[in-house]
Design a protein around this motif. Sequence first.
Motif, short mmCIF file in Angstrom:
data_model
loop_
_atom_site.label_atom_id
_atom_site.label_comp_id
_atom_site.label_asym_id
_atom_site.label_seq_id
_atom_site.Cartn_x
_atom_site.Cartn_y
_atom_site.Cartn_z
N ASN A 15 -22.37 142.31 106.85
CA ASN A 15 -21.09 142.71 106.26
C ASN A 15 -21.17 144.01 105.48
OD1 ASN A 15 -22.60 141.74 104.14
ND2 ASN A 15 -20.98 140.47 103.27
N ASP A 16 -22.29 144.73 105.57
CA ASP A 16 -22.37 146.05 104.95
C ASP A 16 -21.37 146.99 105.63
OD1 ASP A 16 -24.34 145.38 103.16
OD2 ASP A 16 -25.99 146.26 104.31
N PRO A 17 -20.83 147.96 104.90
CA PRO A 17 -19.92 148.93 105.53
C PRO A 17 -20.60 149.62 106.71
CG PRO A 17 -19.83 149.11 103.14
CD PRO A 17 -20.97 148.19 103.45
N VAL A 18 -19.91 149.67 107.83
CA VAL A 18 -20.51 150.18 109.06
C VAL A 18 -20.92 151.64 108.91
CG1 VAL A 18 -20.13 150.60 111.52
CG2 VAL A 18 -19.25 148.52 110.46
N ASP A 19 -20.10 152.45 108.26
CA ASP A 19 -20.45 153.86 108.11
C ASP A 19 -21.71 154.04 107.27
OD1 ASP A 19 -19.05 152.92 105.86
OD2 ASP A 19 -18.20 154.89 105.40
N LEU A 20 -21.90 153.16 106.27
CA LEU A 20 -23.10 153.26 105.43
C LEU A 20 -24.35 152.79 106.17
CD1 LEU A 20 -21.79 152.13 101.92
CD2 LEU A 20 -21.95 154.43 102.90
N ILE A 21 -24.20 151.83 107.08
CA ILE A 21 -25.34 151.42 107.92
C ILE A 21 -25.81 152.62 108.74
CG2 ILE A 21 -26.06 149.98 109.87
CD1 ILE A 21 -24.11 147.84 108.89
N ALA A 22 -24.86 153.34 109.33
CA ALA A 22 -25.19 154.51 110.14
C ALA A 22 -25.86 155.59 109.30
CB ALA A 22 -23.93 155.05 110.80
N GLN A 23 -25.33 155.83 108.11
CA GLN A 23 -25.89 156.88 107.25
C GLN A 23 -27.28 156.51 106.76
OE1 GLN A 23 -21.92 157.17 104.99
NE2 GLN A 23 -22.81 159.20 104.68
N LYS A 24 -27.48 155.24 106.41
CA LYS A 24 -28.80 154.83 105.96
C LYS A 24 -29.82 154.98 107.08
CE LYS A 24 -31.31 151.18 103.53
NZ LYS A 24 -31.23 149.90 102.80
N LEU A 25 -29.45 154.61 108.30
CA LEU A 25 -30.33 154.75 109.45
C LEU A 25 -30.79 156.19 109.60
CD1 LEU A 25 -31.54 153.58 112.12
CD2 LEU A 25 -29.35 154.15 113.19
N LEU A 26 -29.87 157.13 109.54
CA LEU A 26 -30.23 158.53 109.68
C LEU A 26 -31.03 159.03 108.49
CD1 LEU A 26 -30.08 161.22 111.15
CD2 LEU A 26 -27.80 161.58 110.15
N ARG A 27 -30.61 158.66 107.30
CA ARG A 27 -31.25 159.19 106.09
C ARG A 27 -32.69 158.68 105.91
NH1 ARG A 27 -27.01 160.22 101.32
NH2 ARG A 27 -25.30 161.10 102.54
N CYS A 28 -32.97 157.47 106.33
CA CYS A 28 -34.35 156.97 106.25
C CYS A 28 -35.29 157.85 107.05
CB CYS A 28 -34.43 155.53 106.76
SG CYS A 28 -33.61 154.31 105.72
N ASN A 29 -34.84 158.29 108.21
CA ASN A 29 -35.65 159.18 109.03
C ASN A 29 -35.72 160.58 108.45
OD1 ASN A 29 -36.46 157.95 111.94
ND2 ASN A 29 -34.62 156.96 111.17
N LEU A 30 -34.61 161.06 107.91
CA LEU A 30 -34.63 162.38 107.28
C LEU A 30 -35.59 162.41 106.10
CD1 LEU A 30 -30.84 163.39 107.33
CD2 LEU A 30 -32.66 164.06 108.92
N SER A 31 -35.72 161.28 105.42
CA SER A 31 -36.66 161.20 104.31
C SER A 31 -38.10 161.37 104.78
CB SER A 31 -36.49 159.86 103.58
OG SER A 31 -37.32 159.80 102.44
N ASP A 32 -38.42 160.85 105.96
CA ASP A 32 -39.76 161.07 106.53
C ASP A 32 -39.99 162.55 106.80
OD1 ASP A 32 -40.76 158.46 106.54
OD2 ASP A 32 -39.83 157.99 108.46
N LEU A 33 -38.97 163.23 107.30
CA LEU A 33 -39.10 164.68 107.52
C LEU A 33 -39.31 165.39 106.18
CD1 LEU A 33 -36.35 165.45 110.20
CD2 LEU A 33 -38.78 164.93 110.55
N ALA A 34 -38.54 164.99 105.17
CA ALA A 34 -38.68 165.61 103.85
C ALA A 34 -40.09 165.42 103.31
CB ALA A 34 -37.66 165.02 102.88
N GLY A 35 -40.67 164.25 103.57
CA GLY A 35 -42.02 163.96 103.08
C GLY A 35 -43.08 164.88 103.65
N MET A 36 -42.79 165.49 104.80
CA MET A 36 -43.73 166.44 105.40
C MET A 36 -43.28 167.89 105.22
SD MET A 36 -45.09 164.52 108.85
CE MET A 36 -46.63 165.44 108.85
#
Length: 319
Positions: free
Chosen positions: A58-79
């Motif tokens: 029941n999480d907001p669908v748009d936030l699920i999508a954004q979290k999915l993308l941002r988790c990966n962007l965080s890996d890029l930021a880490g490098m």
Amino acid sequence: MDNSLAPEFQFIHQYIKKLAGKGALGLTDDAALLSVEPEYELVLTADAMVENVHFFANDPVDLIAQKLLRCNLSDLAGMGAKPIGYLLTVSLPKHCFNRTWFEQFTNGLQKDQEQFHISLLGGDTTSNPSHMFFSLTAIGKVLKNKALRRNNAQAGDGIWVSGTIGDSALGLLALKNEIEDNDGFLTHRYHLPQPRLELNLTDIASAGMDISDGLVQDLRHLARESKVGAIIYTDLIPLSKPAQKLGHQYLETCLTGGDDYELLLTIPAHNETLAIQQSKKANIPLTKIGYCTEHKDSIQFIDHQKRIMQFQHTGWSHI
């Protein structure tokens, strides 16, 4: 909608095609074409998110999508990498294949694409009988031999973190009604990570990674790869005001809960001033919380009473 298209391609044409960027070929082929300047090398990272494991149904669908993308962007930021594009796989129960769901999901992605200057390159869409499942592969670029790794920390380097630690883990407790989150700050931090892409310290830090599995566990990963030990002073770990208000009984949750998506960095003493300057320029807080030692495999968290903390568990487990 072109009714001559198969249902899968109808959804791609109507909802997903708007996300496609250069190299995606309009999502009309089975693969993308990607070019990168010769002085750069590619950085690739992938994460999966599963319903009732990484998010609630029941999480907001748009936030699920954004979290999915941002988790990966965080890996890029880490490098220390700059985002280029991403590949996306979506597997959904039949009831999700409707206009409202796909509009919310793609609107969330489109919003973050504009913010982080990234676009969709391709992927796959399929149905499954039980739950939502997503997999996203992010692609970035970094100057050759400049990527931050986990294996170059040296004894004497300071240990630094960006932002505040533990908010997302506390946000999960709030969603489970185990703690109060009156202003929604903690819940927001759980739903919407902030990848620290603007805090690029590739010429300043000796080692780095993002914090996804919890500070304790991820520090152990970095220390193991660099063959160093570490001493952390928990009084120095930056906590948000809502986290501070909850008190020391939630400190272990903050340190081991995961989903922070902040940066964990080791910085030589002679580069600390440069790191602080870059922190101010990016408007992203950076805090020194300890230092690396020569004592390989010795990771100590010293609490406010000068005692070595013992943890019931060290962080998130993927299996």
